[in-house]
Every structure is written in C-alpha cells, then in structure tokens.
Design a protein around this motif. Structure first.
Motif, short mmCIF file in Angstrom:
data_model
loop_
_atom_site.label_atom_id
_atom_site.label_comp_id
_atom_site.label_asym_id
_atom_site.label_seq_id
_atom_site.Cartn_x
_atom_site.Cartn_y
_atom_site.Cartn_z
N ILE A 31 0.72 -1.30 0.02
CA ILE A 31 0.02 -0.06 0.04
C ILE A 31 0.76 1.17 0.02
O ILE A 31 0.49 2.28 -0.94
N ASP A 41 0.00 10.98 0.72
CA ASP A 41 -1.09 10.73 -0.11
C ASP A 41 -2.30 10.29 0.97
O ASP A 41 -2.86 9.25 0.51
N TRP A 42 -2.52 10.64 2.16
CA TRP A 42 -3.49 10.07 3.10
C TRP A 42 -4.79 9.73 2.59
O TRP A 42 -5.43 8.90 2.84
N PRO A 43 -5.60 10.69 1.63
CA PRO A 43 -6.89 10.33 1.33
C PRO A 43 -7.19 9.18 0.62
O PRO A 43 -8.04 8.17 0.68
N THR A 44 -6.11 8.91 -0.08
CA THR A 44 -5.86 7.45 -1.06
C THR A 44 -5.61 6.54 -0.13
O THR A 44 -6.23 5.25 -0.13
N ILE A 45 -4.63 6.54 0.80
CA ILE A 45 -3.63 5.59 1.50
C ILE A 45 -4.35 5.07 2.56
O ILE A 45 -4.48 3.85 2.95
N PRO A 47 -7.57 4.52 3.61
CA PRO A 47 -8.79 3.82 3.46
C PRO A 47 -8.15 2.27 3.12
O PRO A 47 -8.54 1.27 3.86
N LYS A 48 -7.04 2.22 2.48
CA LYS A 48 -6.49 0.83 2.36
C LYS A 48 -5.60 0.38 3.38
O LYS A 48 -5.91 -0.82 3.71
N ASP A 148 -0.96 16.13 7.69
CA ASP A 148 -0.77 16.34 6.12
C ASP A 148 -0.36 17.64 5.69
O ASP A 148 0.08 18.35 6.92
N LYS A 164 -3.76 13.72 11.32
CA LYS A 164 -3.88 12.44 10.94
C LYS A 164 -3.76 11.38 11.78
O LYS A 164 -4.29 10.43 12.11
#
Length: 330
Positions: A31, A41-45, A47-48, A148, A164
């Motif tokens: 990930i 890239d917190w918004p993308t990473i 949730p994963k 972030d 975060k």
C-alpha cells in the motif's frame, strides 16, 4: 488503526499496521512503503491501510507476524519538520517562579515553540546514548501529532482537520547544557539530543471519547527505575490545544505532510499527580524547600512512558529506554 515502522528497508524503515493489542502486525508495503509516503497521499492510502487493519483484526492478513517492539524505529524515523511547543504554561510558570523571574503575560496567549532536530529520531526501546552524566540528563513525556499538508495562515479550528495521527514521545533534554545555550540568546541545539517515540501512532478512532479533535483527555504515565514518577492528565491545564499549536507553526509557512507537532512536557498544576520530567519535580522541590533533591538521570537509569485507555490497555505501547554511556569514534 495503529501504524508503526520496522527497522528495515532503509533509513525510513518499513510501514506496518499493528493490531489493537500491540502484539501482531503486518507489513503494508503493498500500500505504502513508509509512513511518510502514506501521509503524503493520506486520502487515498488511509482507507487501504484501514482495510488491512481490519484483515489483521480478523486474522486474515497475509504475512502477519508477532510484534517485537525492539524491532521498531520511531513511527516516522525522520521527518521534514519537528516543532515542539510548550502548551502547558503552568510548567513554564513553575520554572520561572523557582528562578524568581516573572513570566510575561503574553505566554498565556502566544504559544512558545522551537524547531527541533528531525533528521534522526529513535525507537521506543532504543538506548539513550550520551557522553556525560554532568549534562543533566532528563526525560520529557509529551503528546505529539502528525499532519498532512497544512496551508500557511490556517485557523486553529481548520487546523484540527489536518491531524492524521497521534502518538506519545520522550523529548530528551540535557538541562545543564540548555542553561548555557539559552544564555547565548539563540535557543536550543546541543541540549536536545534525539527524540524517542512510542511504538505506534494511531488514528483518532483508536482514542474514542478521550480525543476531542485537538486534545487527549487521559493521564500520561512516566516511570523512572520502576517507580511511578507522574501521571498528569494531558487535557488538564492545557493552555494551547493542537489546533492552536498547528496554526501557530503555520503562521508564516506551509507545513509539509509528515510534520510532527509536540505538546511540550505534560504538566498539571496539581502536584499530587507528579511530573512528566525531572526538571519540573526539581522546580517544585525548590519552591517548597529551597533546593532541588531529585537528581537527573545517570547511566543505567531506565525511563518508561505510556498511556492507557479507560480499560487499562496501552494505546501507543510503551517507550522504555535505558541511559547508556556513548563513546565517540577515535
């Protein structure tokens, strides 16, 4: 979720997801290779990573392993910026009172903050290596947050949205060195060696009602050589919350993702809860009896800093360190 970093894969380590019991983990390299990359890239990473945390909780995470905290670096082994505040003004007030110096009224409205060394943090079980006991070796139990990208000039309320991760730390101080440095009128440098961090940094959901978005309402427990030194509450007597501290740091600059903001030594006005650093206890002793009694740390001394939730479970894991003599290379 709880995130940590293994001492492998280079200076920035390898990102892992850790379970709530802090006894199992799984690498998150598929990930994000590092926590720094995740924060960028917190918004993308995020949730994963949360999905992986759920798999770990359900014993479905492929490659999970038993966690040994001695294998951990700081969650961020190095950061683009480390800015430490002094959000518990009662601590500053006590120090100045012991010196017979009046505290400026502005200290209650304008946060104190210094920019610390962020090129090399140390892990929760790493030794505190120093050359000389005469430097006045002290620990400082603090709360820290990781953000972030924060825009310059942000308000304190809006700054909360950029928090975060939350963690605890030991901001080691060399009190006798600091005295000589401050006399130069140019701030800390040698008096602040490498800062140590807890095994993990956590998202707000791990803190429940104890977290209001900008402050943490739980005691921070410090133990010196097996004896409790203090358990002041991190919300009580907090003059500036993390929204205010972040806004202060971003007043004239943008803050890059991965910036860490510290609270400063957790301190309460109530002396019965003890202290989060030796200097404060020495100050209280001076005020009460005219002189300090408690010595600073010596080689062989061990400090432990931890925070427990309402059920008594460790949230971040323990910072557990021994002070040892460092011999410079010939």
């Amino acid at each position: 979720m709880k995130l940590g970093t293994l001492k492998e894969g280079g200076r920035d380590g390898t990102l892992i997801v850790v379970n709530r019991d802090l006894n199992r983990a799984v690498r998150a390299t598929g990930i994000a290779p590092t926590l720094q990359k995740a924060l960028e890239d917190w918004p993308t990473i995020a949730p994963k990573l949360a999905d992986l945390a759920e798999q770990l909780r359900d014993d479905k995470a492929v490659g999970s392993f038993e966690l040994d905290t001695s294998a951990l670096a700081a969650p961020l082994p190095r950061a683009y910026q480390w800015a430490d505040g002094s959000a518990y003004v009662v601590h500053v007030e006590l120090v100045r009172k012991a010196r017979g110096v009046e505290m400026p009224a502005s200290f209650w409205t304008d946060p104190l903050m210094y920019q610390g060394g962020s090129d090399s943090f140390i892990g929760p079980n790493d030794e505190i290596e120093l050359e000389d006991e005469a430097w006045g070796i002290d620990f400082e139990g603090e709360i820290g947050v990781m953000v972030d990208d924060v825009p310059m000039g942000i308000s304190a309320q809006a700054a909360r949205r950029h928090i975060k991760l939350v963690t605890i730390l030991n901001d080691v101080s060399l009190r006798n060195v600091i005295v000589t440095e401050l006399a130069k009128g140019f701030g800390f440098f040698h008096g602040k060696p490498a800062t140590a961090f807890a095994p993990v940094a956590v998202t707000a959901d791990e803190l429940g009602d104890a977290w209001d978005g900008a402050k943490l309402n739980l005691p921070l427990i410090s133990t010196l050589n097996g004896k409790e030194f203090g358990h002041p509450n991190a919300s009580t007597d907090l003059t500036f919350d993390f929204g205010q501290l972040i806004a202060h740091a971003a007043r004239t600059r943008h803050l890059e993702a991965g910036t860490i903001i510290g609270s400063g030594t957790v301190a309460n006005r109530d002396s019965s809860v003890g202290c989060s650093c030796i200097a404060e206890r020495r100050v209280r002793e001076t005020i009460e009896s005219g002189k300090p009694v408690t010595p600073f740390m010596k080689f062989g001394d061990r400090v432990r800093i931890e925070m427990l939730d309402a059920s008594g479970q460790s949230i971040f894991g323990a910072i557990d360190q021994k002070v040892v003599r460092y011999t410079p290379p010939a």
